[in-house]
Design a protein around this motif. Structure first.
Motif, PDB file in Angstrom:
ATOM      1  N   UNK A 126     -14.725  -0.795  -2.890  1.00 48.19           N
ATOM      2  CA  UNK A 126     -13.417  -0.431  -2.306  1.00 48.19           C
ATOM      3  C   UNK A 126     -13.171  -0.483  -0.763  1.00 48.19           C
ATOM      4  N   UNK A 127     -12.317  -1.325  -0.563  1.00 45.65           N
ATOM      5  CA  UNK A 127     -11.918  -1.274   0.923  1.00 45.65           C
ATOM      6  C   UNK A 127     -10.758  -1.876   1.332  1.00 45.65           C
ATOM      7  N   UNK A 128     -10.212  -1.453   2.549  1.00 45.06           N
ATOM      8  CA  UNK A 128      -8.938  -1.815   2.851  1.00 45.06           C
ATOM      9  C   UNK A 128      -8.876  -3.219   3.162  1.00 45.06           C
ATOM     10  N   UNK A 129      -7.867  -3.975   2.464  1.00 41.92           N
ATOM     11  CA  UNK A 129      -7.780  -5.531   2.605  1.00 41.92           C
ATOM     12  C   UNK A 129      -6.653  -5.403   3.531  1.00 41.92           C
ATOM     13  N   UNK A 130      -5.910  -4.685   3.775  1.00 39.90           N
ATOM     14  CA  UNK A 130      -4.419  -4.876   4.586  1.00 39.90           C
ATOM     15  C   UNK A 130      -3.613  -3.763   4.731  1.00 39.90           C
ATOM     16  N   UNK A 131      -3.129  -3.384   5.968  1.00 37.84           N
ATOM     17  CA  UNK A 131      -2.071  -2.477   6.083  1.00 37.84           C
ATOM     18  C   UNK A 131      -0.775  -2.956   6.208  1.00 37.84           C
ATOM     19  N   UNK A 132       0.200  -2.364   5.684  1.00 35.32           N
ATOM     20  CA  UNK A 132       1.463  -3.044   5.548  1.00 35.32           C
ATOM     21  C   UNK A 132       2.456  -1.684   5.817  1.00 35.32           C
ATOM     22  N   UNK A 133       3.243  -2.034   7.099  1.00 38.09           N
ATOM     23  CA  UNK A 133       4.294  -1.036   7.533  1.00 38.09           C
ATOM     24  C   UNK A 133       5.384  -1.126   6.720  1.00 38.09           C
ATOM     25  N   UNK A 134       6.060  -0.159   6.207  1.00 37.35           N
ATOM     26  CA  UNK A 134       7.480  -0.195   5.596  1.00 37.35           C
ATOM     27  C   UNK A 134       8.450   0.280   6.417  1.00 37.35           C
ATOM     28  N   UNK A 135       9.135  -0.641   7.098  1.00 34.97           N
ATOM     29  CA  UNK A 135      10.127  -0.579   7.802  1.00 34.97           C
ATOM     30  C   UNK A 135      11.521  -0.649   7.255  1.00 34.97           C
ATOM     31  N   UNK A 136      11.664   0.392   5.951  1.00 37.46           N
ATOM     32  CA  UNK A 136      12.918   0.363   5.362  1.00 37.46           C
ATOM     33  C   UNK A 136      13.648   1.907   5.428  1.00 37.46           C
ATOM     34  N   UNK A 137      14.740   1.960   5.728  1.00 37.73           N
ATOM     35  CA  UNK A 137      15.441   3.432   5.746  1.00 37.73           C
ATOM     36  C   UNK A 137      15.633   3.973   4.331  1.00 37.73           C
ATOM     37  N   UNK A 138      15.400   5.453   4.269  1.00 36.48           N
ATOM     38  CA  UNK A 138      15.847   5.875   3.033  1.00 36.48           C
ATOM     39  C   UNK A 138      17.038   6.362   2.836  1.00 36.48           C
ATOM     40  N   UNK A 139      17.779   6.449   1.907  1.00 33.52           N
ATOM     41  CA  UNK A 139      17.052   6.112   0.423  1.00 33.52           C
ATOM     42  C   UNK A 139      16.970   4.695   0.269  1.00 33.52           C
ATOM     43  N   UNK A 140      15.932   4.181  -0.361  1.00 32.05           N
ATOM     44  CA  UNK A 140      15.709   2.810  -0.438  1.00 32.05           C
ATOM     45  C   UNK A 140      16.187   2.211  -1.734  1.00 32.05           C
ATOM     46  N   UNK A 141      16.705   1.001  -1.975  1.00 33.72           N
ATOM     47  CA  UNK A 141      17.142   0.623  -3.183  1.00 33.72           C
ATOM     48  C   UNK A 141      16.512  -0.626  -3.550  1.00 33.72           C
ATOM     49  N   UNK A 142      15.994  -0.803  -4.874  1.00 33.85           N
ATOM     50  CA  UNK A 142      15.210  -1.556  -5.399  1.00 33.85           C
ATOM     51  C   UNK A 142      15.687  -3.012  -5.410  1.00 33.85           C
ATOM     52  N   UNK A 143      16.769  -3.135  -5.383  1.00 31.88           N
ATOM     53  CA  UNK A 143      17.589  -4.518  -5.291  1.00 31.88           C
ATOM     54  C   UNK A 143      18.018  -5.000  -4.031  1.00 31.88           C
ATOM     55  N   UNK A 144      17.624  -4.012  -3.105  1.00 31.03           N
ATOM     56  CA  UNK A 144      17.861  -4.795  -1.682  1.00 31.03           C
ATOM     57  C   UNK A 144      17.031  -5.712  -1.424  1.00 31.03           C
ATOM     58  N   UNK A 145      17.568  -6.966  -0.782  1.00 29.24           N
ATOM     59  CA  UNK A 145      16.800  -8.033  -0.530  1.00 29.24           C
ATOM     60  C   UNK A 145      15.218  -7.749   0.332  1.00 29.24           C
ATOM     61  N   UNK A 146      15.400  -6.983   1.290  1.00 31.17           N
ATOM     62  CA  UNK A 146      14.294  -6.525   2.226  1.00 31.17           C
ATOM     63  C   UNK A 146      13.120  -5.879   1.508  1.00 31.17           C
ATOM     64  N   UNK A 147      13.733  -5.112   0.361  1.00 25.52           N
ATOM     65  CA  UNK A 147      12.916  -4.254  -0.667  1.00 25.52           C
ATOM     66  C   UNK A 147      12.150  -5.480  -1.376  1.00 25.52           C
ATOM     67  N   UNK A 148      12.706  -6.049  -1.990  1.00 24.88           N
ATOM     68  CA  UNK A 148      12.009  -7.305  -2.794  1.00 24.88           C
ATOM     69  C   UNK A 148      11.271  -8.145  -2.075  1.00 24.88           C
ATOM     70  N   UNK A 149      11.745  -8.542  -1.007  1.00 26.63           N
ATOM     71  CA  UNK A 149      10.643  -9.445  -0.169  1.00 26.63           C
ATOM     72  C   UNK A 149       9.463  -8.684   0.056  1.00 26.63           C
ATOM     73  N   UNK A 150       9.532  -7.354   0.469  1.00 28.01           N
ATOM     74  CA  UNK A 150       8.373  -6.636   0.705  1.00 28.01           C
ATOM     75  C   UNK A 150       7.562  -6.413  -0.556  1.00 28.01           C
ATOM     76  N   UNK A 151       8.117  -6.373  -1.780  1.00 24.31           N
ATOM     77  CA  UNK A 151       7.318  -6.263  -2.857  1.00 24.31           C
ATOM     78  C   UNK A 151       6.802  -7.571  -3.053  1.00 24.31           C
TER      79      UNK A 151
END
Length: 433
Positions: free
Chosen positions: A220-245
């Motif tokens: 086990x090792x850290x491959x990548x650190x990803x910052x989540x710059x999305x405001x709460x509450x987050x919506x699963x269907x938001x384009x920015x949410x889907x792009x990050x997924x």
């Protein structure tokens, strides 16, 4: 969010002693900082050492190298101020909800009146007011996990460690509990300053976390650190949410290159004798091929889309997709799965044709399957014991991994009718049942 560091994990390495005296390295070079006001996610497949890291942070185990500092002090034993919520509820069935929640405070030796007051406050906070006298057997899975949260929160920890706390729940219950937790966190009602969440659910990580550490495996090792710059509450269907997924799926499907930067990554990774094989049902392999081959995908699909439509998490989807890639029925890259010509052919053929095609690919591209078949062909009895192959595999991997790999190749061999296996006698053969 302030800049105060609650926790510093520096160069952590953890290994376990194998029965043969060797060393099984499970974590290597782990660095992590948790700051006040953050939820940090540890995202990766099972076996990547995420839960082991939580136990190290909680002081329940000691690293082989590196250091862990909580509020500037080295963690050498379970520190006050760090609490954990487990996947399996971990409640005492003979105690009521109130008695289960009171346990942590009783261990601190607090006055009985304060123990009762704080316990009732925690139960009320987590939404179980009225169930104080109920026993765990009377509660649903979601309610039992709420008791687990209340028991962790009642000690007023600075850091809450959450080890896949929603994975044992059904989809609707998990979503409700996540939402309630995030609402309480956003409103500042939780008596905690930072959270570390272990998960293998990509959407859960994006929904809840401020930063996500993507873990690779073996070790086990850290491959990548990803910052989540999305405001709460987050919506699963938001384009920015889907792009990050989608971005995270790309990162995780490209992990071979990240884990082995010196190795030339093949379009179709091989499966040599020393490769650990995932144990995947042939029904899942055929089902995914049929799903991707049909409309609306017509042979190519985004992994996040197919995962959502089939309600599969990465621990379910990735082993199936990677086995299809190993067998040259599909290619997995850039967060997508694309069927090869043979994969498309498999999807439209009848059962007998599928088995013949599958057998040919299995013997061509999976070295262990070809090796077992060759040994059986060469022996006059056409039989060989389990130990014949398990001993060979244990030169390359742990006994548990060897057993998993043999179980996986047995299922693949049975489906392709390449060889048979008698589990009572522990014998491979060319017998046709």
């Amino acid at each position: 969010m302030t800049n105060a560091a609650l926790l510093n994990v520096e160069g952590i390495r953890k290994s376990f002693r194998k029965p043969d005296g060797g060393e099984l390295l499970v974590l290597d070079g782990i660095d992590l900082t948790l700051r006040e006001g953050e939820i940090v996610g540890l995202l990766g497949r099972s076996g990547s050492g995420k839960s082991t890291l939580l136990r190290l942070i909680a002081g329940l185990s000691k690293p082989a190298a590196g250091r862990i500092r909580y509020l500037g002090q080295d963690v050498t034993a379970p520190p006050p101020g760090i609490a954990m919520v487990f996947q399996s509820f971990a409640l005492f069935p003979w105690l009521t909800v109130l008695e289960n929640v009171q346990l942590g405070l009783e261990a601190l030796g607090l006055p009985a009146e304060e123990i009762r007051r704080r316990s009732l406050d925690a139960i009320d906070l987590i939404g179980l007011d009225g169930f104080e006298s109920a026993y765990p057997r009377e509660l649903s899975g979601g309610m039992r996990q709420r008791v687990g949260f209340a028991r962790a929160l009642v000690v007023h920890p600075n850091i809450l460690l959450m080890d896949e706390p929603f994975s044992a729940l059904d989809v609707l219950t998990a979503e409700t509990l996540r939402t309630d937790f995030l609402d309480l966190w956003a409103e500042g009602q939780l008596p905690i300053k930072g959270v570390i969440l272990v998960t293998h659910n990509i959407e859960e990580a994006v929904l809840m976390c401020d930063r996500i550490l993507v873990f690779g495996s073996n070790p086990g090792r850290v491959l990548k650190e990803i910052k989540v710059d999305l405001a709460h509450p987050r919506a699963r269907l938001d384009p920015d949410f889907r792009d990050l997924v989608e971005r995270i799926y790309v990162e995780m499907t490209a992990r071979v290159a990240a884990e082995h930067p010196s190795r030339r990554v093949e379009r179709f990774p091989g499966a040599g004798i020393g490769s650990i094989l995932p144990h995947v049902s042939s029904n899942l392999l055929a089902g995914l091929l049929e799903e991707v081959a049909g409309p609306p995908y017509d042979g190519e699909a985004d992994l996040p889309v197919i995962a959502a439509s089939l309600h599969m998490e990465i621990d379910d989807l990735f082993p199936v997709a990677e086995t299809l890639q190993m067998l040259r029925f599909a290619e997995v890259a850039g967060g997508d799965i694309r069927l090869t010509a043979e994969g498309k052919e498999f999807a439209i053929e009848d059962t007998d044709q599928r088995k013949r095609l599958f057998a040919r690919h299995l013997l061509t591209y999976v070295a262990l399957a070809a090796h077992i078949r060759r040994v059986l062909d060469e022996r006059p009895s056409h039989r060989a014991p389990w130990s014949r192959f398990a001993d060979e595999l244990e030169d390359h991997m742990s006994p548990d991994a060897a057993e998993q790999t043999l179980r996986a190749v047995i299922d693949l061999g049975r489906y392709g009718e390449v060889f048979a296996y008698d589990d009572r006698a522990h014998v491979f053969s060319l017998d046709n049942p």
